[in-house]
Design an enzyme around this catalytic site. Structure first.
Site, short mmCIF file in Angstrom:
data_model
loop_
_atom_site.label_atom_id
_atom_site.label_comp_id
_atom_site.label_asym_id
_atom_site.label_seq_id
_atom_site.Cartn_x
_atom_site.Cartn_y
_atom_site.Cartn_z
N TYR A 158 3.58 7.76 1.01
CA TYR A 158 4.27 6.47 1.02
C TYR A 158 4.73 6.03 -0.37
CZ TYR A 158 3.75 5.48 5.97
OH TYR A 158 3.88 5.52 7.32
N ASP B 289 4.34 -4.43 4.50
CA ASP B 289 4.45 -2.97 4.57
C ASP B 289 5.37 -2.49 3.46
OD1 ASP B 289 2.86 -2.78 6.76
OD2 ASP B 289 4.47 -2.44 8.22
N VAL B 290 5.17 -1.25 3.01
CA VAL B 290 5.96 -0.73 1.90
C VAL B 290 7.19 0.06 2.36
CG1 VAL B 290 4.75 1.47 1.62
CG2 VAL B 290 5.75 0.34 -0.38
N ASP B 291 7.19 0.51 3.62
CA ASP B 291 8.32 1.32 4.10
C ASP B 291 9.46 0.40 4.56
OD1 ASP B 291 6.73 0.39 6.12
OD2 ASP B 291 6.82 2.18 7.36
N HIS C 137 6.93 -10.64 15.49
CA HIS C 137 7.29 -9.23 15.56
C HIS C 137 8.68 -9.06 16.20
CE1 HIS C 137 7.11 -5.00 16.49
NE2 HIS C 137 5.95 -4.89 15.86
N ASP D 254 14.28 -4.52 12.27
CA ASP D 254 14.54 -3.09 12.31
C ASP D 254 15.90 -2.94 12.98
OD1 ASP D 254 14.69 -0.39 13.21
OD2 ASP D 254 12.52 -0.24 12.98
N GLU E 76 -3.39 -4.81 13.32
CA GLU E 76 -2.43 -5.77 13.90
C GLU E 76 -3.04 -6.46 15.12
OE1 GLU E 76 2.16 -5.35 13.94
OE2 GLU E 76 1.49 -4.56 15.87
N PHE F 115 0.85 -1.19 0.00
CA PHE F 115 0.00 0.00 0.00
C PHE F 115 0.88 1.23 0.00
CE2 PHE F 115 -4.34 -1.54 0.56
CZ PHE F 115 -4.08 -2.88 0.77
N ALA F 116 0.79 2.01 -1.09
CA ALA F 116 1.59 3.23 -1.20
C ALA F 116 0.61 4.39 -1.34
CB ALA F 116 2.51 3.15 -2.40
#
Ligand SMILES: *[C@@H]1O[C@H](CO)[C@@H](O)[C@H](O)[C@H]1NC(C)=O
Ligand SMILES: *[C@@H]1O[C@H](CO)[C@@H](O)[C@H](O)[C@H]1NC(C)=O
Ligand SMILES: *[C@@H]1O[C@H](CO)[C@@H](O)[C@H](O)[C@H]1NC(C)=O
Ligand SMILES: *[C@@H]1O[C@H](CO)[C@@H](O)[C@H](O)[C@H]1NC(C)=O
Ligand SMILES: *[C@@H]1O[C@H](CO)[C@@H](O)[C@H](O)[C@H]1NC(C)=O
Length: 364
Positions: free
Chosen positions: A130, A215-217, A237, A330, A307, A125-126
């Protein structure tokens, strides 16, 4: 009319009635025999046909079910007393594999998948700002994601014209799909469930075998291939892989549909990397969307939006495969010993420009 007259009437018309009956019986019988269109006839034949078609389909399946036969392959054999990983859990108590580097033979998995001749759909999803993440996301995906297999990148965006023209390899395709924007990032995030379930029914079921929803980021940083695929999978996670239940940020208010009691739950799953077969992803996203809407009706929003609902779903619909945090990392969490690969990494970003809830969630 007296009795005699009635008797006389019947005496006279009896032959007529007799012949009328005989004639109509004859015609009825004639049409019954010749007309395919008689409703009863048709009903009976449809019933019989359906029965035999059903049993025929099952028998056909026995003889025609696709066979996957591996070619000769040479590799180190597994050994009962030499577990591939000894430092981490590699299978759940419901026998779902947990995917870690070193725990699988990619050559076998690739060959099996290749023979299934399937396409993998990747949804991202952009929306709004984003779109800036798309270029790097798609370029790194071409290097690391499902290399050698067919892929459709489904890019949901409010600005299809801003989707970059990244060159993709043969058998791979970028499919921009226009969706509306919402003002709140929480709303955008939650609507993903509605959109994925809608498009699963409209389109994905006819185009791909598996869906991977991320996720796109993010950027791919190492191999992510068919080892992730299964009926229903999610990723542990990176902020909670070693946590006790009480530390999980599940929804704890019992009037939310996402509520999970303190004594339930297996892992804290990430909303940023889940997937499965199209039918299973459809069931999951539809149910989560319905739960989100039911909460909204009571002016509630779960603590971590979709989530939280995803985590609720997985308490009662156990995933058939689980991806280790290698698949969603991350760098703010450092580089622990057990993590041999960082396959899919959060892209650091300017929080003032792009609001990102996942990072605030990670408390870093
Ligand atoms: C594999 O799938 C593609 C596209 O769906 C199709 O064109 C091709 O014929 C298939 N190959 C085999 C061997 O079934
Ligand atoms: C959201 O979409 C509307 C209509 O397409 C557009 O006018 C508006 O600028 C968009 N908002 C943002 C922040 O992109
Ligand atoms: C991609 O190419 C198309 C057609 O060549 C063009 O219309 C579009 O503006 C390009 N998109 C970007 C983001 O450069
Ligand atoms: C729901 O939570 C409230 C407050 O936390 C508590 O008073 C109530 O007993 C709970 N209801 C149920 C059915 O557990
Ligand atoms: C929300 O409330 C409306 C009206 O009270 C009802 O018709 C609708 O079914 C509810 N939706 C959900 C998802 O509970």
């Amino acid at each position: 009319m007296d009795r005699t007259r009635i008797r006389v009437f019947f005496k006279c018309s009896a032959p007529l009635i007799f012949w009328l009956c005989l004639l109509s019986t004859f015609f009825l019988g004639f049409f019954w025999q010749t007309s395919e269109g008689h409703w009863l006839n048709r009903g009976i034949s449809i019933l019989c046909e359906t029965q035999s078609r059903l049993s025929r389909n099952k028998t056909d399946l026995l003889d025609n079910s696709p066979e996957i036969e591996l070619p000769r392959m040479v590799y180190t054999k597994a050994h009962i007393f030499k577990p591939l990983r000894t430092d981490v859990l590699t299978v759940t108590p419901w026998f779902a594999p947990i995917v870690w580097e070193g725990s699988y033979n990619l050559d076998i998995l690739n060959e099996q998948f290749r023979q299934k001749n399937m396409t993998v759909g990747l949804t991202i999803f952009a929306i709004k700002k984003y779109v800036v993440f798309l270029q790097r996301f798609l370029e790194t995906a071409e290097t690391y994601f499902m290399v050698g297999h067919r892929v459709k990148y489904y890019v949901f965006t409010d600005r299809p014209e801003a989707v970059p023209n990244v060159t993709v390899k043969d058998g791979r395709e970028i499919v921009p799909l226009k969706v509306q924007n919402y003002s709140r990032w929480q709303e955008i995030s939650m609507r993903r469930m509605e959109i994925i379930s809608y498009f699963s029914k409209q389109r994905f079921i006819n185009e791909v075998g598996f869906l991977v929803c991320v996720d796109v980021d993010m950027r791919f940083n190492d191999h992510v291939g068919v080892e992730i695929l299964s009926e229903l999978f999610d990723t542990i996670h990176p902020g909670f892989y070693a946590s006790e239940r009480k530390a999980f940020t599940y929804e704890r208010r019992n009037n939310s549909k996402a509520f999970i009691p303190q004594d339930e739950g297996d892992f804290y799953y990430a909303g940023g990397f889940f997937g499965g077969t199209v039918d299973k992803v459809y069931q999951l996203t539809k149910k989560c969307h319905e739960a989100i809407m039911a909460d909204k009706n009571r002016s509630m929003e779960a603590i971590w939006q979709e989530e939280s609902h995803l985590n609720k779903y997985f308490v009662y619909h156990k995933p058939t495969k689980i991806l280790s945090p290698e698949y969603l990392w991350d760098n703010n969490f450092g580089s622990p010993q057990f993590l041999k690969k960082k396959r899919f990494l959060a892209v650091p970003k300017n929080h003032a420009v792009i609001r990102n809830r996942r990072n605030s969630h990670l408390k870093c």
